[in-house]
Every structure is written in structure tokens, then in C-alpha cells.
Design an enzyme around this catalytic site. Structure first.
Site, short mmCIF file in Angstrom:
data_model
loop_
_atom_site.label_atom_id
_atom_site.label_comp_id
_atom_site.label_asym_id
_atom_site.label_seq_id
_atom_site.Cartn_x
_atom_site.Cartn_y
_atom_site.Cartn_z
N TYR A 52 1.36 -1.24 -0.43
CA TYR A 52 -0.27 -0.26 -0.45
C TYR A 52 0.76 1.19 -0.15
O TYR A 52 0.36 2.16 -0.62
CB TYR A 52 -1.44 0.06 0.88
CG TYR A 52 -2.20 -1.32 1.19
CD1 TYR A 52 -2.58 -0.98 -0.21
CD2 TYR A 52 -1.79 -2.37 1.54
CE1 TYR A 52 -3.97 -1.82 -0.47
CE2 TYR A 52 -2.75 -3.26 1.37
CZ TYR A 52 -4.34 -3.01 0.28
OH TYR A 52 -4.89 -4.03 -0.25
N ARG A 55 1.37 2.18 -3.58
CA ARG A 55 0.90 2.34 -4.48
C ARG A 55 -0.07 4.08 -3.54
O ARG A 55 -0.20 4.50 -4.87
CB ARG A 55 -1.43 2.15 -3.97
CG ARG A 55 -1.23 0.34 -3.89
CD ARG A 55 -1.37 -0.34 -5.34
NE ARG A 55 -0.35 -0.62 -5.95
CZ ARG A 55 0.27 -1.10 -5.86
NH1 ARG A 55 1.53 -2.34 -5.38
NH2 ARG A 55 1.55 -1.18 -7.37
N GLN A 88 -15.45 2.26 -5.47
CA GLN A 88 -14.84 1.10 -4.84
C GLN A 88 -13.21 1.54 -5.10
O GLN A 88 -12.52 0.55 -4.38
CB GLN A 88 -15.21 -0.60 -5.20
CG GLN A 88 -16.15 -0.41 -5.63
CD GLN A 88 -16.38 -2.16 -7.30
OE1 GLN A 88 -16.42 -3.46 -6.48
NE2 GLN A 88 -16.55 -1.24 -7.56
N ASN A 89 -13.01 2.65 -5.78
CA ASN A 89 -11.53 2.82 -5.75
C ASN A 89 -10.99 3.79 -4.43
O ASN A 89 -12.04 4.27 -3.76
CB ASN A 89 -11.46 3.83 -7.00
CG ASN A 89 -12.23 3.37 -8.31
OD1 ASN A 89 -11.81 2.00 -8.29
ND2 ASN A 89 -12.20 3.80 -8.85
N HIS A 106 -14.46 1.08 -0.32
CA HIS A 106 -13.07 0.15 0.15
C HIS A 106 -11.96 0.50 0.84
O HIS A 106 -10.68 -0.30 0.93
CB HIS A 106 -12.90 -0.84 -1.06
CG HIS A 106 -14.08 -1.46 -1.76
ND1 HIS A 106 -14.06 -2.55 -3.08
CD2 HIS A 106 -14.97 -2.53 -0.85
CE1 HIS A 106 -14.77 -3.32 -3.30
NE2 HIS A 106 -14.80 -3.81 -1.88
P1 OAD Z 1 -11.75 -5.05 -11.85
O1 OAD Z 1 -10.03 -4.96 -11.91
O2 OAD Z 1 -12.20 -6.08 -10.96
O3 OAD Z 1 -12.17 -4.52 -12.67
C1 OAD Z 1 -12.22 -3.07 -14.16
C2 OAD Z 1 -13.25 -3.44 -14.56
O4 OAD Z 1 -12.61 -1.93 -15.43
C3 OAD Z 1 -12.75 -4.04 -15.57
O5 OAD Z 1 -14.70 -4.92 -16.43
C4 OAD Z 1 -12.14 -3.82 -16.80
O6 OAD Z 1 -12.98 -4.37 -18.16
C5 OAD Z 1 -12.57 -2.32 -16.54
N1 OAD Z 1 -11.81 -1.33 -17.49
C6 OAD Z 1 -10.64 -1.37 -17.82
N2 OAD Z 1 -9.95 -0.86 -18.85
C7 OAD Z 1 -10.73 0.29 -18.48
C8 OAD Z 1 -10.90 1.75 -19.14
N3 OAD Z 1 -10.56 2.22 -19.44
N4 OAD Z 1 -11.84 2.69 -18.88
C9 OAD Z 1 -13.51 1.60 -18.46
N5 OAD Z 1 -13.08 1.01 -17.95
C10 OAD Z 1 -11.92 -0.42 -17.60
O7 OAD Z 1 -12.05 -3.97 -10.85
P2 OAD Z 1 -13.38 -3.76 -9.59
O8 OAD Z 1 -14.65 -4.08 -10.44
O9 OAD Z 1 -12.99 -2.31 -9.45
O10 OAD Z 1 -11.07 -3.79 -3.63
O11 OAD Z 1 -12.34 -3.94 -8.57
C11 OAD Z 1 -13.16 -4.30 -7.29
C12 OAD Z 1 -12.63 -4.54 -5.88
O12 OAD Z 1 -11.57 -5.58 -6.42
C13 OAD Z 1 -11.36 -3.38 -5.81
O13 OAD Z 1 -12.17 -1.81 -5.11
C14 OAD Z 1 -10.60 -4.13 -4.94
C15 OAD Z 1 -10.15 -5.22 -5.33
O14 OAD Z 1 -9.93 -6.80 -5.27
C16 OAD Z 1 -10.14 -4.64 -2.36
O15 OAD Z 1 -8.85 -4.13 -2.98
C17 OAD Z 1 -10.64 -4.55 -1.54
#
Ligand code: OAD
Length: 235
Positions: A52, A55, A88-89, A106
Site C-alpha cells: 500500500y 500504491r 470501490q476505488n 473499500h
Molecule cells: P477489476 O479489476 O475487477 O475490474 C476492472 C474493470 O474495469 C473491468 O470490467 C474492465 O473491463 C474495466 N476497464 C479496464 N480498463 C478500463 C478503462 N480504461 N475504462 C473503463 N473501464 C475499464 O476492478 P474492480 O471491479 O474495481 O478491492 O475491483 C473491485 C475490487 O476488487 C477493488 O475495489 C479491489 C479489488 O480487489 C480491494 O482491494 C478491497
């Protein structure tokens, strides 16, 4: 009207922050259970802090992109509507655009928290957390991140925020992580859902009234904003 944005890592991808589950995403390079779980923290605190701290350091070097800016502008230009962000960011790119009413499901990289009390947070900016740094309650300071295996205290605020929502805008999330992804399934049937994600067609078709835009956040945000103006004027 009530408009709720629900964002994930994809909205910050074009700012240079890696997503988690895309190819070349963070979870290919690091093991979730080692760096983002409560068991990982118990096993190796140094490793978790280093993850972290890196990050947070990177966050200092990136900038909000067009999607962050246009969403923040939409909120400030539409004060007659209730516009809320559930993200979630853990980055602060919406805050840097002046966005208000942000629910960080999160956690937030720029905050630390007590190891004993998840809601006892302190601002740490972009500074590292080291072993031996203490919260004022005497416990080791830890990142203010909700890890796998932990409750998500802000879900209550999120459920309240989506109550009576008219338009729900999903941007850049794989909808893989619960309970966050459950929000989509709790919306009223009358609620319109806009999804902006390059891989949107892989997402589940849960109901009618879903408008999909298969583009990146930066390339598709103008279309989203245009739709929002159309929907809010129809009403
Ligand atoms: P993911 O990495 O699971 O999903 C990312 C999403 O963004 C996917 O659906 C991609 O298709 C999309 N994507 C990629 N590039 C993009 C762009 N340029 N513009 C728009 N969309 C794009 O990320 P999250 O769904 O945010 O939690 O993940 C959820 C949680 O899982 C996070 O908050 C984190 C992780 O583990 C913790 O760490 C607690």
C-alpha cells in the site's frame, strides 16, 4: 432526480493506475490473499504495508482523467439533482476534481486506521506507514483499506444512497466483488442503468432498462453525460 455513479478501477485506468483483474492487472503480479486480506496482514505486516505504500506513492504521480473531471462537473452543474458517487476505488482522483458526496466502499489510500477500530481513521496524505507507527489508541496504524475477510462498513451508506435512485451509472468495474456488486441487484425496476466499460458485453444482462457503452471511461464519458442530460430532461 437521484443519480448515483458506481465506479471501479477502470475509471482510473487511463490515469495510469492498474486495474485488478484485467490481464496485466495487480492481481496477476501480487497474491490477493497475501496483500489484501486480513490473514495476509496477520502473516506479514511488512509485505502488506509495502504494497500500500507503493500504491500511495504512485497516486502522487498520477492525475485525474477526463472521466473524473466530467463526472465532477456534472455534479457541480446539476445541483437541482442529487448526484452521489459510490466508488470501490481507494484513490483520491474524484476528490482532486472537487467532487463531493463520495462513498469509498473499500477505503482510502490517504488515510490510515487503527488496527482495533475500522472507523477510527487518520489522514496520512501520501506518506508511508511503517511498523511501529501507532494510532492514538496505541494499536499499530494500518492502511484504511477494506480487506477480503472484513466487513464493509460503508455498505449501509451505499444502500441508503441507492434508495429511490432514478439513474445508476456503472463505470469500470468487473462486478466481481461482493457485497459492492450487490448494489446493482437492489435497484428499483424503474431505475435506468448506464454501464460504461470496454468489456461491458461480458457483463450479466440482469434486466431491461440497461444502456451499455462498450468504450473506455475517457472515450465514453461524453456519451454518458449526454444520456444523463437526455434522461433528466425527459422527466
Ligand atoms: P477489476 O479489476 O475487477 O475490474 C476492472 C474493470 O474495469 C473491468 O470490467 C474492465 O473491463 C474495466 N476497464 C479496464 N480498463 C478500463 C478503462 N480504461 N475504462 C473503463 N473501464 C475499464 O476492478 P474492480 O471491479 O474495481 O478491492 O475491483 C473491485 C475490487 O476488487 C477493488 O475495489 C479491489 C479489488 O480487489 C480491494 O482491494 C478491497
Amino acid at each position: 432526480m437521484k443519480i448515483v455513479f458506481f465506479t471501479g478501477a477502470g475509471v482510473s485506468a487511463e490515469s495510469g493506475i492498474k486495474t485488478f483483474r484485467d490481464s496485466n492487472g495487480l492481481w496477476e503480479e501480487f497474491k490477493i490473499e497475501e496483500v489484501a486480506s486480513i490473514d495476509g496482514w496477520k502473516n506479514d505486516r511488512e509485505k502488506v504495508l509495502a504494497f500500500y505504500n507503493a500504491r500511495r506513492k504512485q497516486l502522487l504521480t498520477v492525475q485525474p482523467n477526463k472521466a473524473h473531471k466530467e463526472i465532477a462537473n456534472f455534479q457541480s452543474e446539476n445541483l437541482q439533482h442529487k448526484v452521489v458517487m459510490i466508488t470501490q476505488n481507494v484513490d483520491d482522483l474524484f476528490e482532486r476534481c472537487g467532487m463531493e458526496k463520495i462513498i469509498h466502499l473499500h477505503g482510502e489510500l490517504t488515510k490510515g486506521q487503527s488496527s482495533m477500530c475500522p472507523t477510527c481513521t487518520v489522514d496520512i496524505g501520501y506518506n508511508d506507514i511503517k511498523i511501529g507507527d501507532k494510532h492514538e489508541d496505541g494499536s499499530q496504524l494500518r492502511p484504511h483499506i477494506v480487506w477480503f475477510g472484513e466487513a464493509v462498513p460503508k455498505m449501509i451508506d451505499a444502500y441508503k444512497a441507492i434508495d429511490d435512485c432514478d439513474i445508476f451509472v456503472v463505470i469500470g468495474t468487473s462486478l466481481n466483488v461482493y457485497p459492492a456488486a450487490d448494489l446493482l441487484y437492489q435497484l428499483d425496476l424503474k431505475c435506468k442503468i448506464i454501464i460504461l466499460d470496454p468489456n461491458v458485453n461480458e457483463l450479466v444482462n440482469i434486466r431491461p432498462n440497461i444502456y451499455k457503452i462498450a468504450k473506455t471511461a475517457v472515450n465514453g464519458i461524453d456519451e454518458v453525460i449526454k444520456m444523463l442530460y437526455e434522461f433528466t430532461q425527459e422527466n
